[in-house]
Enzyme design. Structure first.
Site, PDB file in Angstrom:
ATOM      1  N   HIS A  24       0.825  -1.211   0.000  1.00  0.00           N
ATOM      2  CA  HIS A  24       0.000   0.000   0.000  1.00  0.00           C
ATOM      3  C   HIS A  24       0.863   1.266   0.000  1.00  0.00           C
ATOM      4  CE1 HIS A  24      -3.515   2.501   1.194  1.00  0.00           C
ATOM      5  NE2 HIS A  24      -2.606   3.178   1.881  1.00  0.00           N
ATOM      6  N   GLU A  25       1.881   1.292   0.848  1.00  0.00           N
ATOM      7  CA  GLU A  25       2.728   2.496   0.944  1.00  0.00           C
ATOM      8  C   GLU A  25       3.573   2.686  -0.312  1.00  0.00           C
ATOM      9  OE1 GLU A  25       2.095   4.659   3.114  1.00  0.00           O
ATOM     10  OE2 GLU A  25       0.791   3.375   4.303  1.00  0.00           O
ATOM     11  N   HIS A  33       1.550   4.249  -3.037  1.00  0.00           N
ATOM     12  CA  HIS A  33       1.449   5.716  -2.957  1.00  0.00           C
ATOM     13  C   HIS A  33       2.650   6.357  -3.659  1.00  0.00           C
ATOM     14  CE1 HIS A  33      -2.034   6.480  -0.483  1.00  0.00           C
ATOM     15  NE2 HIS A  33      -1.586   5.807   0.560  1.00  0.00           N
ATOM     16  N   GLU A  69      -6.167   6.869  -1.487  1.00  0.00           N
ATOM     17  CA  GLU A  69      -6.144   5.681  -0.626  1.00  0.00           C
ATOM     18  C   GLU A  69      -6.673   4.462  -1.366  1.00  0.00           C
ATOM     19  OE1 GLU A  69      -4.778   5.004   2.108  1.00  0.00           O
ATOM     20  OE2 GLU A  69      -4.071   7.033   2.366  1.00  0.00           O
TER      21      GLU A  69
HETATM   22 ZN   LIG Z   1      -2.476   5.212   2.433  1.00  0.00          ZN
END
Ligand SMILES: [Zn+2]
Length: 235
Positions: free
Chosen positions: A102-103, A106, A163
């Site tokens: 997830h990070e 980003h 997100e």
């Molecule tokens: Zn996030």
């Protein structure tokens, strides 16, 4: 990876420079964990995710910081920070892969640059608006509305759209790295439970993360697509 288009006005080199200086600051301010076993697991999972990210320019570094906060992030340039406070929630390698995926997503999708551009755009809009409305009866109203909007843009780590896109890309990354994407569901359920029991009073519209139930439902709907990307790890 998701087909979403973006508005970015910052050059990526500028983002990387900002990321590196933030990373140096963090290393001076937060102690690095001395736990060799946990650090080794972070290196292993991090390396696997980094390898499938396709970010060839990134100078990867995965650091475990000693902090009770359940937090993690990836700065532009490939610097990934995990706080020990999130490890009871990630629980195992696949849980950690969910967070790192997830990070890294980003960073891969340049959400930092997009966020900075949005803040810069708002700033320009703010000065134009100030000039245009200063002499009118709407001047004071505009000032009141403008200030909170720009604060939200800067203070909020990521928008809900970002997100959601990081969740989607993150699932694909973890699958490509040999972690079952279904594990993400368990992680977000535990994280949601943690948020609930730790008394998170943040109003829903200001939360960093999309509403937990919506997020988990969306992740579940993306599982078949992510599973198609699954490749067993070779090492
Ligand atoms: Zn996030």
């Amino acid at each position: 990876m998701t087909g979403r288009s973006q508005f970015i006005m910052t050059p990526s080199g500028q983002e990387t420079a900002l990321g590196l200086s933030e990373f140096d600051k963090l290393k001076r301010e937060v102690p690095v964990s001395g736990d060799a076993a946990k650090t080794a697991i972070l290196q292993k999972v991090g390396r696997r995710i980094a390898e499938v990210s396709g970010m060839e320019e990134a100078q990867w570094e995965f650091v475990l910081f000693e902090s009770p906060q359940a937090n993690a992030f990836c700065l532009p340039g490939g610097k990934v920070e995990i706080y020990t406070g999130i490890l009871p929630i990630t629980r195992d390698e696949a849980g950690l892969a969910t967070v790192i995926g997830h990070e890294v997503a980003h960073a891969l999708a340049r959400h930092g640059g997009e966020r900075m551009s949005m803040a810069m755009g708002l700033q320009m809009l703010g000065s134009v608006g100030t000039v245009a409305t200063a002499q009118s009866k709407y001047g004071p109203v505009f000032q009141q509305m403008y200030a909170p909007a720009s604060q939200v843009a800067v203070a909020l780590p990521h928008s809900r759209v970002q997100e959601s896109s990081a969740d989607e890309i993150g699932l694909i990354l973890m699958a490509k790295a040999g972690y079952a994407p279904q594990s993400a569901v368990g992680f977000w359920q535990r994280f949601s439970e943690y948020n609930r029991t730790s008394g998170n009073q943040t109003p829903w519209f200001l939360r960093t993360h999309p509403l937990d139930e919506q997020r988990i439902a969306k992740i579940q709907s993306l599982l078949p697509k992510a599973q198609a990307e699954f490749r067993p790890a070779t090492r």
